[in-house]
Motif scaffolding. Structure first.
Motif, PDB file in Angstrom:
ATOM      1  N   ASN A 109     -14.823  31.353  40.097  1.00 31.44           N
ATOM      2  CA  ASN A 109     -14.289  30.421  39.100  1.00 31.44           C
ATOM      3  C   ASN A 109     -12.794  30.195  39.271  1.00 31.44           C
ATOM      4  O   ASN A 109     -12.292  29.075  39.136  1.00 31.44           O
ATOM      5  N   LYS A 110     -12.076  31.274  39.597  1.00 29.21           N
ATOM      6  CA  LYS A 110     -10.622  31.174  39.742  1.00 29.21           C
ATOM      7  C   LYS A 110     -10.198  30.397  40.982  1.00 29.21           C
ATOM      8  O   LYS A 110      -9.226  29.658  40.956  1.00 29.21           O
ATOM      9  N   THR A 111     -10.906  30.598  42.108  1.00 23.97           N
ATOM     10  CA  THR A 111     -10.426  30.025  43.376  1.00 23.97           C
ATOM     11  C   THR A 111     -11.168  28.773  43.833  1.00 23.97           C
ATOM     12  O   THR A 111     -10.617  27.976  44.584  1.00 23.97           O
ATOM     13  N   LEU A 112     -12.436  28.593  43.404  1.00 23.63           N
ATOM     14  CA  LEU A 112     -13.171  27.388  43.797  1.00 23.63           C
ATOM     15  C   LEU A 112     -13.565  26.519  42.604  1.00 23.63           C
ATOM     16  O   LEU A 112     -14.118  25.434  42.768  1.00 23.63           O
ATOM     17  N   GLY A 113     -13.286  27.037  41.397  1.00 23.28           N
ATOM     18  CA  GLY A 113     -13.527  26.231  40.197  1.00 23.28           C
ATOM     19  C   GLY A 113     -14.994  26.116  39.810  1.00 23.28           C
ATOM     20  O   GLY A 113     -15.341  25.376  38.887  1.00 23.28           O
ATOM     21  N   LYS A 114     -15.872  26.832  40.484  1.00 21.19           N
ATOM     22  CA  LYS A 114     -17.304  26.799  40.173  1.00 21.19           C
ATOM     23  C   LYS A 114     -17.887  28.191  40.352  1.00 21.19           C
ATOM     24  O   LYS A 114     -17.341  29.011  41.091  1.00 21.19           O
ATOM     25  N   SER A 115     -19.022  28.433  39.709  1.00 21.69           N
ATOM     26  CA  SER A 115     -19.704  29.721  39.873  1.00 21.69           C
ATOM     27  C   SER A 115     -20.493  29.684  41.179  1.00 21.69           C
ATOM     28  O   SER A 115     -20.800  28.596  41.695  1.00 21.69           O
ATOM     29  N   PRO A 116     -20.867  30.862  41.717  1.00 19.17           N
ATOM     30  CA  PRO A 116     -21.677  30.851  42.943  1.00 19.17           C
ATOM     31  C   PRO A 116     -23.001  30.116  42.769  1.00 19.17           C
ATOM     32  O   PRO A 116     -23.489  29.476  43.690  1.00 19.17           O
ATOM     33  N   GLN A 117     -23.583  30.186  41.550  1.00 17.97           N
ATOM     34  CA  GLN A 117     -24.864  29.515  41.299  1.00 17.97           C
ATOM     35  C   GLN A 117     -24.729  27.988  41.400  1.00 17.97           C
ATOM     36  O   GLN A 117     -25.680  27.289  41.738  1.00 17.97           O
ATOM     37  N   GLN A 118     -23.522  27.476  41.104  1.00 17.21           N
ATOM     38  CA  GLN A 118     -23.290  26.029  41.210  1.00 17.21           C
ATOM     39  C   GLN A 118     -23.048  25.595  42.665  1.00 17.21           C
ATOM     40  O   GLN A 118     -23.269  24.438  43.010  1.00 17.21           O
ATOM     41  N   LEU A 119     -22.589  26.523  43.501  1.00 20.62           N
ATOM     42  CA  LEU A 119     -22.209  26.174  44.875  1.00 20.62           C
ATOM     43  C   LEU A 119     -23.330  26.371  45.885  1.00 20.62           C
ATOM     44  O   LEU A 119     -23.379  25.685  46.907  1.00 20.62           O
ATOM     45  N   TYR A 120     -24.223  27.329  45.624  1.00 22.81           N
ATOM     46  CA  TYR A 120     -25.284  27.652  46.586  1.00 22.81           C
ATOM     47  C   TYR A 120     -26.645  27.467  45.924  1.00 22.81           C
ATOM     48  O   TYR A 120     -26.769  27.534  44.700  1.00 22.81           O
ATOM     49  N   LYS A 144     -30.131  27.059  54.851  1.00 21.45           N
ATOM     50  CA  LYS A 144     -29.398  27.927  55.794  1.00 21.45           C
ATOM     51  C   LYS A 144     -29.012  29.235  55.132  1.00 21.45           C
ATOM     52  O   LYS A 144     -28.487  29.241  54.013  1.00 21.45           O
ATOM     53  N   LYS A 145     -29.257  30.350  55.850  1.00 20.02           N
ATOM     54  CA  LYS A 145     -28.816  31.653  55.346  1.00 20.02           C
ATOM     55  C   LYS A 145     -27.322  31.805  55.608  1.00 20.02           C
ATOM     56  O   LYS A 145     -26.845  31.552  56.721  1.00 20.02           O
ATOM     57  N   LEU A 146     -26.594  32.223  54.568  1.00 23.13           N
ATOM     58  CA  LEU A 146     -25.135  32.332  54.663  1.00 23.13           C
ATOM     59  C   LEU A 146     -24.668  33.738  54.307  1.00 23.13           C
ATOM     60  O   LEU A 146     -25.325  34.462  53.567  1.00 23.13           O
ATOM     61  N   ALA A 147     -23.507  34.094  54.833  1.00 22.05           N
ATOM     62  CA  ALA A 147     -22.807  35.320  54.436  1.00 22.05           C
ATOM     63  C   ALA A 147     -21.545  34.882  53.704  1.00 22.05           C
ATOM     64  O   ALA A 147     -20.790  34.037  54.200  1.00 22.05           O
ATOM     65  N   VAL A 148     -21.339  35.439  52.522  1.00 21.25           N
ATOM     66  CA  VAL A 148     -20.174  35.060  51.710  1.00 21.25           C
ATOM     67  C   VAL A 148     -19.308  36.299  51.491  1.00 21.25           C
ATOM     68  O   VAL A 148     -19.738  37.273  50.876  1.00 21.25           O
ATOM     69  N   LYS A 149     -18.108  36.262  52.044  1.00 21.52           N
ATOM     70  CA  LYS A 149     -17.186  37.404  51.927  1.00 21.52           C
ATOM     71  C   LYS A 149     -16.224  37.140  50.770  1.00 21.52           C
ATOM     72  O   LYS A 149     -15.601  36.078  50.699  1.00 21.52           O
ATOM     73  N   TYR A 223     -18.341  28.448  60.339  1.00 20.26           N
ATOM     74  CA  TYR A 223     -17.589  28.678  59.098  1.00 20.26           C
ATOM     75  C   TYR A 223     -17.561  27.399  58.264  1.00 20.26           C
ATOM     76  O   TYR A 223     -17.586  26.290  58.808  1.00 20.26           O
ATOM     77  N   TYR A 224     -17.496  27.568  56.941  1.00 19.77           N
ATOM     78  CA  TYR A 224     -17.557  26.425  56.021  1.00 19.77           C
ATOM     79  C   TYR A 224     -16.304  26.389  55.142  1.00 19.77           C
ATOM     80  O   TYR A 224     -16.280  26.989  54.057  1.00 19.77           O
ATOM     81  N   PRO A 225     -15.248  25.689  55.606  1.00 14.73           N
ATOM     82  CA  PRO A 225     -13.988  25.643  54.839  1.00 14.73           C
ATOM     83  C   PRO A 225     -14.167  25.105  53.419  1.00 14.73           C
ATOM     84  O   PRO A 225     -13.474  25.537  52.495  1.00 14.73           O
ATOM     85  N   GLU A 226     -15.132  24.166  53.247  1.00 15.74           N
ATOM     86  CA  GLU A 226     -15.333  23.564  51.913  1.00 15.74           C
ATOM     87  C   GLU A 226     -15.937  24.558  50.917  1.00 15.74           C
ATOM     88  O   GLU A 226     -15.874  24.351  49.704  1.00 15.74           O
ATOM     89  N   LEU A 227     -16.540  25.644  51.432  1.00 17.80           N
ATOM     90  CA  LEU A 227     -17.090  26.692  50.560  1.00 17.80           C
ATOM     91  C   LEU A 227     -16.255  27.968  50.667  1.00 17.80           C
ATOM     92  O   LEU A 227     -16.724  29.072  50.395  1.00 17.80           O
ATOM     93  N   SER A 228     -15.010  27.800  51.097  1.00 21.82           N
ATOM     94  CA  SER A 228     -14.100  28.941  51.258  1.00 21.82           C
ATOM     95  C   SER A 228     -12.815  28.668  50.495  1.00 21.82           C
ATOM     96  O   SER A 228     -12.488  27.522  50.178  1.00 21.82           O
ATOM     97  N   SER A 229     -12.079  29.750  50.204  1.00 24.04           N
ATOM     98  CA  SER A 229     -10.799  29.633  49.494  1.00 24.04           C
ATOM     99  C   SER A 229      -9.900  30.757  49.983  1.00 24.04           C
ATOM    100  O   SER A 229     -10.236  31.461  50.937  1.00 24.04           O
TER     101      SER A 229
END
Length: 437
Positions: A109-120, A144-149, A223-229
């Protein structure tokens, strides 16, 4: 499932207090050990090391961040620490206690403005592994299977203060003098600050994985810059096993050699052609597969190699350099192994030590192929580093020996050698330096 942490101390005072409490426990362990030793004089220090390692690791793993990262770095330097510390600290590579769900959601919420449930389309709230600076979650988007750090809260802001607090532990554990630690801790601090900048890591990951994509048997995630912060990185999920788990499957020598060669070629190309290198070669950053391919990720720690340092460092791989005393003395001076104000006695003493060390460490570069499964080679290295570190002339030296740039380059090669040793890989290693003698 490992117990999750509900919070991480982020304030300097609170973090310092935790360190002090660990110090008190370590002091108590010493008292307990020497009391037992009065009753049983044959008692060794193994139990003491085990108790200390457990108490220090438990504190660091709950604090996360730079202090845990330093413990992880120390665990890679075999021969530098007692085995109990190496075994315990190496856990920080991929099995520190993970953060709880609410802290994860808060970072999104702080860095991408959305919850993980809204993004994936799907996001697993329980981390699949947790290390020193961040933890990894599985997610799915568009099939697609993703890894989120996800980076732990407060890590970036506590780098400098953590290093000041952990320095006395490191000095005591490693036996290095404060004057040496200051020089190298500056280098460590600059690298750790870079590692907490996930936007920088994504840029480097894309750049270096594209540059190395031609190397056989290497696999890199997208890598997915649009899903990264600045605190989150999203990449493809890579399949594979970590080193120990992979070796437990008893892979064939052919497969071990294939993976070993891929790793050697990966580092060789970066160092000698790109002059920048993935400088965090611990087993947690590689995923090995049954077909002899290896997945590589985590370009958070990248060391850029200055040309002057590169030229001097790799000139030492040519044994002919020692035929000309003025040349090797100049190289040793350039690399800060010997100093202009050394006495003749100091210069002879330290250059003799470094001749032997350079001979040992550059041996793979001087042969067409090198068998990293040769245990006698590694025993000789560990025995010699142990011998050198205990010499009173080394322990009482008033100056730090070695350029600050050597810290991460040496660490990179030690880490690579260590992995190749565990794999027992036989690798084509011959190296012809591009620089003139």
């Amino acid at each position: 499932m490992m117990k999750e942490q509900e919070n991480i101390p982020t304030g300097k005072v609170e973090r310092a207090t935790r360190f002090v409490s660990a110090g008190i426990k370590v002091g108590g362990n010493y008292v307990k050990h020497y009391t037992k030793k009065l009753l049983d004089p044959s008692l060794t220090k193994e139990d003491l090391h085990e108790d200390n390692a457990k108490d220090i690791y438990n504190t660091l793993s709950n604090l996360k961040g730079s202090a845990l990262k330093v413990a992880q770095m120390l665990s890679m330097d075999r021969g530098m620490l007692p085995t109990a510390y190496v075994d315990r600290f190496s856990l920080s590579q991929y099995s520190a206690p993970p953060l709880s769900g609410p802290l994860v959601v808060n970072t999104f919420n702080k860095t991408l403005g959305k919850s993980p449930q809204q993004l994936y389309d799907h996001f697993d709230m329980h981390a699949c592994n947790a290390a020193s600076i961040g933890q990894v979650h599985k997610a799915v988007k568009d099939g697609k299977k993703l890894a989120v750090k996800i980076q732990y809260p407060g890590v970036a802001g506590s780098v400098s203060s953590d290093l000041k607090i952990v320095k006395p532990f490191a000095i005591r554990l490693v036996g290095m003098k404060e004057v040496e630690m200051d020089k190298y801790f500056e280098e460590i601090e600059s690298k750790l600050l870079e590692e907490t900048d996930y936007k920088l890591e994504v840029r480097r990951s894309i750049e270096l994985s594209e540059s190395c994509s031609h190397i056989e048997n290497l696999v890199f995630p997208k890598y997915y810059p649009e899903l990264s912060s600045e605190r989150i990185i999203t990449m493809d999920w890579l399949e594979g096993k970590h080193l120990k788990e992979f070796i437990d499957t008893n892979p064939s020598q052919e497969i071990r050699n294939k993976i070993g060669q891929a790793l050697w070629d990966f580092y060789h190309f970066q160092v000698h052609h790109l002059r920048k290198v993935h400088a965090d070669p611990h087993p947690g950053n590689f995923l090995m597969r049954d077909d002899g391919t290896v997945g590589i990720f985590d370009f958070g720690c990248v060391k850029e190699i200055p040309e002057f340092f590169y030229e001097n460092y790799f000139r030492l791989t040519n044994r002919d350099i020692y035929k000309d005393e003025s040349k090797w003395k100049q190289i040793y001076t350039n690399l800060e192994l010997i100093h202009p104000n050394d006495t003749e006695e100091d210069m002879q003493f330290f250059s003799g030590l470094f001749h032997k060390m350079v001979d040992l460490l550059t041996l793979p570069f001087t042969q067409e192929q090198f068998d990293f499964g040769d245990e006698t080679y590694f025993k000789e290295i560990y025995a010699y580093t142990d011998y050198v570190s205990n010499l009173k002339e080394v322990r009482n030296s008033k100056v730090a020996r070695g350029s600050r740039h050597s810290l991460y380059i040496n660490r990179t090669y030690f880490g690579l050698y260590s992995i190749l040793s565990d794999l027992k890989a036989n690798v084509k290693t011959m190296f012809v330096p591009e620089v003139q003698l």
